[in-house]
Design a protein around this motif. Structure first.
Motif, short mmCIF file in Angstrom:
data_model
loop_
_atom_site.label_atom_id
_atom_site.label_comp_id
_atom_site.label_asym_id
_atom_site.label_seq_id
_atom_site.Cartn_x
_atom_site.Cartn_y
_atom_site.Cartn_z
N UNK A 1 -10.99 10.92 47.61
CA UNK A 1 -10.49 9.68 48.44
C UNK A 1 -9.38 9.25 47.12
N UNK A 2 -9.57 9.37 45.77
CA UNK A 2 -8.61 9.04 45.20
C UNK A 2 -6.76 9.74 45.15
N UNK B 1 5.24 9.53 49.58
CA UNK B 1 4.84 10.59 48.21
C UNK B 1 5.42 11.07 46.87
N UNK B 2 4.08 11.92 46.54
CA UNK B 2 4.83 11.67 44.85
C UNK B 2 4.47 13.63 45.33
N UNK C 1 8.42 7.95 44.91
CA UNK C 1 6.77 8.16 45.53
C UNK C 1 6.83 7.02 46.64
N UNK D 1 3.15 15.13 42.59
CA UNK D 1 2.65 15.40 42.03
C UNK D 1 1.42 16.17 43.33
N UNK E 1 -5.97 10.87 47.71
CA UNK E 1 -5.91 10.68 48.54
C UNK E 1 -4.05 9.48 48.47
N UNK E 2 -5.08 8.15 47.62
CA UNK E 2 -4.71 7.23 47.20
C UNK E 2 -3.85 7.40 46.59
N UNK E 3 -3.33 8.62 45.98
CA UNK E 3 -1.97 8.52 44.64
C UNK E 3 -1.28 9.63 45.59
N UNK E 4 -0.92 9.71 46.49
CA UNK E 4 -0.24 10.19 47.63
C UNK E 4 0.27 11.33 47.45
#
Lengths: 322, 322
Positions: A109-110, A58-59, A53, A61, A112-115
């Motif tokens: 927001x989270x 990116x992931x 990721x 997920x 987005x953080x996890x991409x």
């Protein structure tokens, strides 16, 4: 948890070689490949998806934000979304918001953080945030703006079907239990119901609920002074609220459907298991979930999606309550 | 999606400086800090959680594997687990298995790949895999081995309570709807029920169901030749199966509770909304979810957890069906 470094140690090969083997991204000698394969097995190595990721920023997920799993429709939808995402090779990060805008804000927001590669929201209350997420996004039920794809059942049409069904059943004295103001879907159901009533030159009474599943805790307060046992036809904005109304009426000795006919909306699996079973307007949880995932994956893969509004067909499911 | 590189370009500062600022891990001049702060705001930068994850070879995600969200108990449990994980700073990757061992195997492998910090499974069918995950793991209901922590309701005790309640209500002719063989929890409920019957020198009949929520599709086949309307007391292994039995009896004109008393197990939110509402043995979804998350986070944080078996207390919730 073993890492690529452990494989390097075990095989004496460089991290670059092992990385090429794992990602199938360049030459690795047959001999080295055999060594790596053996070490992977012995060390029970699983590739670090987070490393992939970060490499790609990116992931694989996606994020799913649902209002509540206490509503059987959303519970089933969350399950179908996960199943369909899984089949397409995506994992799901789930947030439940309980229709709380602050929790939703934090969840987005989270994610987005996890991409995550994309996000599906249900009944979002944050149109401004959704509009600026700058990633593939599908909104179930809430129309965010002209650009963001919205998937929903044809709620207006569903309201029309509900009214016409009560007419077909000969109802004269009609009540509509209307959903909270911020549930766009149930507002459209109301609009459809009202438009048919107008055509038939019929009036109907309205009680507005301030929630759906939470209403069970203060049903009396939501019903207020009205005697709802006197109506012979009741259209409730969704199934979970209809279950509450059914119980309320049965408890007071009202015969369903002889004295009062009740129709819900959703066709969540619970309605069929009740006695009397619940007549409802079906929005296909399977069809809607497929649509949401298919469209999201199209966006993720950069395919062009021409329309931004998708209305899944609804239909009347007649059961014992009408 | 803007990255740390974009901030570097916008500010003219090195990635190292920006990283120190974001991670609060070293000296950054006041002037630089101001520049970075401004750029973060303008570029709508959100730290890449995957980058943090690879840096630490771990994420702040946990994995939740549930059997199905069509069972209202598991739907509510998934929601509570997410809420409680969120409050402790963890996101949740959700997999639903539909009690399919192959899907579960794939889910556990993927969760390992995502480097989740820990995993909570419900009703796992893969004891061997669970035993070798080499990460913090909590099993709900299934006892994996002596080392892995299992959280469950006190199912044996619940079965005892159910039997004694039917006795208190004067039932003479008793049926138990027993769960599938691989549901350890419902087997314990059966054992508890049987142990009390033995004490009272009472016999009871048994019908075994091959699933819970799926049973709705072939209820007649599961019931078989037995005439279940003749019993005056029925204990069903869980609430969702009890809802099916209630409907089956009511449809055949059996008066509940006058002619037949029905008791379920779970106290899922649906039972209270039915008419007649369902008497049940409560396993506290909130208490159990708290226990699972608290224990998992303790393991993640390296705290010592001395016991490996946690039995959440159960209690009788009497409603209208008995």
């Amino acid at each position: 948890m073993s890492s690529i470094r452990d494989i390097s140690k075990a095989t004496g090969l460089s991290i670059g070689t092992i990385s090429r083997y794992i990602n199938n991204s360049g030459y690795v000698s047959k001999e080295s490949a055999e060594k790596i394969k053996k070490a992977i097995k012995e060390l029970d190595y699983v590739p670090n998806e987070n490393a992939r990721a970060i490499f790609k920023n990116r992931s694989n997920l996606i994020g799913i934000v649902v209002s509540s799993l206490s509503n059987p429709f959303f519970a089933e939808m969350a399950m179908r979304l996960e199943e369909k995402a899984f089949k397409k090779g995506y994992g799901v990060i789930l947030f439940t918001t309980n229709d709380d805008a602050e929790k939703e804000r934090e969840a987005l927001k989270l994610l987005k953080g996890y991409r995550v590669r994309g996000i599906i929201t249900t009944r979002t209350q944050l149109k401004d945030v959704m509009a600026n997420l700058k990633m593939p996004v599908i909104s179930f039920e809430t129309e965010v703006n002209n650009e963001i794809i919205t998937v929903s059942a044809d709620n207006f049409k569903g309201g029309q079907l509900a009214f016409n069904h009560l007419m077909d059943k000969g109802c004269q004295n009609i009540l509509h239990i209307r959903g909270p103001k911020n549930f766009e879907a149930s507002e459209l159901r109301y609009e459809g119901f009202k438009s048919e009533a107008k055509k038939h030159n019929k009036n109907f009474d309205i009680i507005r609920f301030d929630s759906d599943f939470h209403v069970s805790y203060n049903l009396e307060k939501n019903i207020g002074d009205k005697d709802i046992t006197k109506y012979d036809g009741i259209f409730v904005f969704n199934d979970i609220a209809a279950v509450l109304i059914l119980r309320y009426l049965l408890e007071r000795g009202v015969k369903i459907p002889e004295e009062t006919k009740v129709i819900g909306f959703d066709n969540s699996y619970m309605g069929a298991l009740l006695y009397p079973s619940l007549t409802t307007i079906e929005q296909s949880v399977d069809g809607i979930s497929s649509k949401c995932i298919d469209l999201l994956v199209d966006l993720i893969e950069g395919k062009e999606v021409k329309a931004t509004r998708f209305y899944d067909p609804v239909k009347l499911i007649q059961r014992e309550s009408t």
